[in-house]
Enzyme design. Structure first.
Site, PDB file in Angstrom:
ATOM      1  CB  THR A 172      97.648   3.718  62.001  1.00 41.74           C
ATOM      2  OG1 THR A 172      96.252   4.009  61.894  1.00 41.74           O
ATOM      3  CG2 THR A 172      98.407   4.479  60.924  1.00 41.74           C
ATOM      4  CB  ALA A 203      87.245   6.262  67.803  1.00 39.54           C
ATOM      5  CD  GLU A 209      90.248   7.194  65.310  1.00 44.36           C
ATOM      6  OE1 GLU A 209      90.272   6.115  64.697  1.00 44.36           O
ATOM      7  OE2 GLU A 209      90.837   7.369  66.386  1.00 44.36           O
ATOM      8  CB  THR A 216      91.401  10.428  55.009  1.00 39.55           C
ATOM      9  OG1 THR A 216      90.933   9.504  54.006  1.00 39.55           O
ATOM     10  CG2 THR A 216      92.752   9.959  55.547  1.00 39.55           C
TER      11      THR A 216
END
Length: 390
Positions: free
Chosen positions: A138, A248, A369, A371
């Site tokens: 990110t 994740a 991880e 939205t």
């Protein structure tokens, strides 16, 4: 009066979990009770956490990269890993994030996409908690659309030189190694970056209102020079980092249920002990209607998590199914946390109880991880055949 059942006990969840997986879950639950829960309010209020000390203890517990094979990893079932995430997040989302980023992002990236030398150098130390990892994808201006990232890696002789900035990186300021994704002339590639490399810095992000018992950082890469061997050789394009994100997200499917369970069990215990107008708060219809609805949603989310865990162990879990779990379970966990807060009244805002801490944490879990909107679009594409991301 009949003996009360636990919300998940009402669904007969224990019968759906094998003995070995239950034993691993119970070990993690005992660790959170003895080592984590007594300190969570203090860590949250002070926004500090003994990350290195905890990493060593979590390594000894065997949960760092526990679902990976070899290199000192435990090689457990995916379901056992999910249940461990559930128990860790029942304590605090920040603790589950530490484990999830270490194992499902940084370690998984090296394990799945790395060279034999990279695996040998980093994975045993990371599994033991002797080295902490972070995952740099990110950026300040690019979250849901990582393909537009500005971080670049250019060739300079036999070396690579990285420049760019990453944002909202869990473990960044305490990490020994960062898996950093960057644009190259040959699509997006991943790099294993020791954090003591000149030009690398990771200032911690302060003033958070969520995930306060977690280290969150910015990564700054200013002319970071790496040897050719630093590139992850098997990852090319967005499929590399997205495969890590799915790992994740799988842990989050279970973790969110842990936070919701802790809120609901706290609210049930509180309403049974709290007298109002001459009888327990739990004895009123309005209270029981709320508790019943939350029990139903918690149980449904747990059943979904178990189903997805079984599919992952069978090798049949698809990315859009992980989106189903992440979207539903985090959204419902946040709703449960907010509703439980109302049952505690003013006490619900105190760190004496975990509910508002969970609710604040889940606001971050709802976003990271992927939205909710991203997962809705993944599901939408799956059922319509049309991609609507742009």
């Amino acid at each position: 009066m009949p003996t009360p059942q636990t919300p998940l006990g009402l669904f007969g969840i224990e019968e759906l979990i094998g003995e070995e997986d239950r034993a691993i879950r119970d070990t993690v639950r005992a660790f959170t009770a003895d080592r984590l829960r007594p300190h969570l309010a203090q860590w949250y209020e002070s926004a500090t956490i003994p990350a290195r000390e905890l990493a060593g203890e979590l390594g000894k517990l065997g949960v760092l990269g526990m679902h990976l094979d070899g290199y000192g990893c435990a090689g457990t079932s995916a379901l056992a890993y999910g249940l461990a995430c559930l128990e860790l997040e029942a304590a605090d989302s920040g603790l589950r994030s530490l484990v999830s980023v270490q194992g499902s992002l940084a370690m998984f990236a090296i394990h799945r996409w790395g060279s034999p030398e990279q695996k040998d150098e980093w994975l045993p130390r990371m599994a033991a908690g002797e080295a902490i990892g972070c995952f740099g994808l990110t950026e300040p201006d690019f979250g849901s659309n990582p393909g537009e990232m500005r971080t670049h890696a250019r060739r300079d002789g036999d070396d690579w030189v990285l420049d760019g900035t990453k944002m909202w990186i869990t473990n960044g300021s305490v990490a020994d190694v960062a898996v950093v994704w960057a644009q190259t002339e040959d699509k997006i590639r991943g790099f294993v970056v020791p954090t003591d490399t000149p030009g690398f810095s990771a200032p911690e992000i302060r003033n958070k209102l969520s995930l306060r018992a977690s280290v969150t950082s910015e990564l700054i890469l200013d002319g970071v020079r790496l040897p050719a061997s630093a590139m992850l050789p098997e990852a090319r394009g967005l499929s590399g980092p997205l495969s890590c994100l799915n790992e994740a997200r799988f842990g989050i499917v279970f973790g969110a249920i842990g936070a919701a369970r802790d809120c609901l069990e706290t609210a049930i215990a509180y309403t049974r002990d709290r007298d109002i107008f001459g009888k327990p708060l739990a004895a009123y219809q309005a209270t029981q209607l709320k508790l019943a609805d939350m029990t139903v949603e918690l149980g449904k989310g747990m059943l979904l998590a178990l189903h997805l865990g079984n599919r992952k162990d069978a090798g049949t879990l698809r990315p859009e199914q992980v989106s189903l779990g992440k979207l539903n379970n985090v959204r419902e966990a946040l709703t449960i946390a907010r509703e439980c807060r109302t049952l505690l009244g003013a006490n619900g805002i105190s760190l004496e109880y975990p509910i508002l801490r969970h609710a604040a944490n889940l606001e971050s879990v709802l976003t990271y991880e992927g939205t909710s909107e991203i997962h809705q679009l993944v599901i939408g594409q799956a059922v319509t055949g049309h991609a609507a991301f742009r």
